[in-house]
Each structure stands twice: as C-alpha cells, then as structure tokens.
Design an enzyme around this catalytic site. Structure first.
Site, mmCIF file in Angstrom:
data_model
loop_
_atom_site.group_PDB
_atom_site.id
_atom_site.type_symbol
_atom_site.label_atom_id
_atom_site.label_comp_id
_atom_site.label_asym_id
_atom_site.label_seq_id
_atom_site.Cartn_x
_atom_site.Cartn_y
_atom_site.Cartn_z
ATOM 1 N N ARG A 128 1.975 12.405 -8.606
ATOM 2 C CA ARG A 128 2.473 11.038 -8.408
ATOM 3 C C ARG A 128 3.955 10.908 -8.759
ATOM 4 O O ARG A 128 4.665 10.111 -8.186
ATOM 5 C CB ARG A 128 1.723 10.046 -9.294
ATOM 6 C CG ARG A 128 0.334 9.718 -8.861
ATOM 7 C CD ARG A 128 -0.210 8.548 -9.702
ATOM 8 N NE ARG A 128 -1.650 8.503 -9.658
ATOM 9 C CZ ARG A 128 -2.357 7.987 -8.663
ATOM 10 N NH1 ARG A 128 -1.734 7.492 -7.629
ATOM 11 N NH2 ARG A 128 -3.665 7.981 -8.702
ATOM 12 N N PHE B 253 -2.320 16.219 4.066
ATOM 13 C CA PHE B 253 -2.663 15.575 2.804
ATOM 14 C C PHE B 253 -1.378 15.423 2.017
ATOM 15 O O PHE B 253 -0.701 16.390 1.706
ATOM 16 C CB PHE B 253 -3.711 16.362 2.017
ATOM 17 C CG PHE B 253 -4.268 15.541 0.904
ATOM 18 C CD1 PHE B 253 -5.233 14.580 1.164
ATOM 19 C CD2 PHE B 253 -3.797 15.677 -0.384
ATOM 20 C CE1 PHE B 253 -5.724 13.771 0.141
ATOM 21 C CE2 PHE B 253 -4.276 14.876 -1.411
ATOM 22 C CZ PHE B 253 -5.247 13.926 -1.147
ATOM 23 N N ASP C 48 -4.920 5.174 5.513
ATOM 24 C CA ASP C 48 -5.501 6.388 6.073
ATOM 25 C C ASP C 48 -6.699 6.026 6.957
ATOM 26 O O ASP C 48 -6.534 5.733 8.127
ATOM 27 C CB ASP C 48 -5.878 7.326 4.924
ATOM 28 C CG ASP C 48 -6.231 8.743 5.353
ATOM 29 O OD1 ASP C 48 -6.170 9.047 6.554
ATOM 30 O OD2 ASP C 48 -6.563 9.548 4.464
ATOM 31 N N GLU D 221 0.840 -1.203 0.000
ATOM 32 C CA GLU D 221 0.000 0.000 0.000
ATOM 33 C C GLU D 221 0.867 1.242 0.000
ATOM 34 O O GLU D 221 1.922 1.258 0.633
ATOM 35 C CB GLU D 221 -0.869 0.035 1.263
ATOM 36 C CG GLU D 221 -2.159 -0.714 1.157
ATOM 37 C CD GLU D 221 -3.257 0.107 0.505
ATOM 38 O OE1 GLU D 221 -2.964 1.068 -0.232
ATOM 39 O OE2 GLU D 221 -4.421 -0.224 0.723
ATOM 40 N N ASP D 222 0.404 2.287 -0.661
ATOM 41 C CA ASP D 222 1.093 3.565 -0.581
ATOM 42 C C ASP D 222 0.822 4.222 0.769
ATOM 43 O O ASP D 222 1.725 4.675 1.449
ATOM 44 C CB ASP D 222 0.705 4.492 -1.736
ATOM 45 C CG ASP D 222 -0.795 4.681 -1.895
ATOM 46 O OD1 ASP D 222 -1.586 3.943 -1.272
ATOM 47 O OD2 ASP D 222 -1.191 5.577 -2.673
#
Length: 174
Positions: free
Chosen positions: A163, A150, A101, A97-98
């Site tokens: 990205r 964020f 959250d 996973e990046d």
C-alpha cells in the site's frame, strides 16, 4: 516469489489527481461536497484529491466494504464492516474508490448510500479495471483505465502489502 512492474509513476498519478480535482470543481462549482473513501485502499488517493480541491467546502468520511479478504480474488460476498458517520441526505456525495474491478462492491455500496437520499451520488475511481467486470457500474471520474493485471501501490494492496508504494505496480508472480 513476486516481482513488481511499474505501470504508473508517482508523477503521472499526481498530475491525473490534479486534473480530476479540477473537473470535480467545475462540475460542482461552489457547492459543498462529501467525499466518502473506501477503506483501506482509497485513503491515499482521497487524501491527495481532497487537498487539491481548492475553494470548496469538503467533508470527509469513510466506509469499509469487504469482499476480498487476504486473497487476490473477490469472494463475491460483500459486507459493510464500517459504515459512514456523516449524514448525507440532500448533499453532494462522491465515493472515492481506489479501483473498480468486478463492480460488485461498488454496486452494493451505491445502493446502500442511495438509501441515505443524497442530492447527488457520484464515483471517482483512481483505476477503472474492466478485466473481471461482472456488474456494470457508472464511474463518473476515472483516473486511469487499465485492462488487466493485479495492481498494488498508492493504497492498493496484496494481502495487506505494498500500500505504501508511491506508484502503481503490477504484481508478476514467478
């Protein structure tokens, strides 16, 4: 207008990815692995991680699970838009996973993958961010724990932008 503040340099990220790969190698010794990357955000992290796993038989697959759309807030609704293609029954699987959250997407994905009866099902996340956590999920391998903000870069996006950046940045809205 948006401003970006660097939180993690490319060098810091690469050092940590190497450490994560070494830990994974020790945990699984010479056992084969299936890395399942979550698209689109984890593709850069998965690529770097896979190349650092020396002396391992590694298969790679991807899944696309959508919960954000073009917003910076989870919709709460999770859907699979691209499922895995490799059989994972009886195999050691690591979901790459990046960012974790709210935990909603990862919880949904882990339940889905467990139906395929893998031997082991672990999670490796570049970033564990607990600010908006709604569902507790176990992250076995954590690159960095960040409490809020964020984040973009190194695969993470904001409305499909940023990205490509080599570091991790916080988006500051002005």
């Amino acid at each position: 207008m948006e401003e970006l503040k660097e939180l993690l340099s490319p060098e810091t990220i690469q050092k940590r990815v190497k450490e994560l790969s070494e830990t994974i190698e020790k945990d699984f010794l010479k056992e084969p692995l299936v890395l399942i990357g979550t698209l689109k955000g984890a593709f850069i992290f998965l690529s770097d991680l896979a190349r650092k796993l020396k002396g391992k038989e590694v298969q790679i697959d991807f899944v696309r699970v959508k919960s954000y759309g073009l917003s910076d807030t989870s919709s709460g609704e999770v859907v699979i838009t691209k499922d895995i293609e490799l059989p994972i029954e009886g195999k050691n699987v690591i979901v790459v996973e990046d960012i974790v959250d709210t935990g909603l997407t990862l919880s949904f994905l882990l339940k889905h993958l467990s139906l395929h009866k893998p031997k082991a099902l672990k999670v490796c996340a570049l970033i564990d961010k607990k600010e908006r956590r709604k569902v507790e999920v176990k992250v076995d391998y954590v690159g960095f724990t960040l409490e809020r903000g964020f984040l973009v870069g190194y695969g993470l996006d904001y409305a499909e932008k940023y990205r490509h950046l080599p570091g991790i940045y916080e988006v500051i809205k002005r």
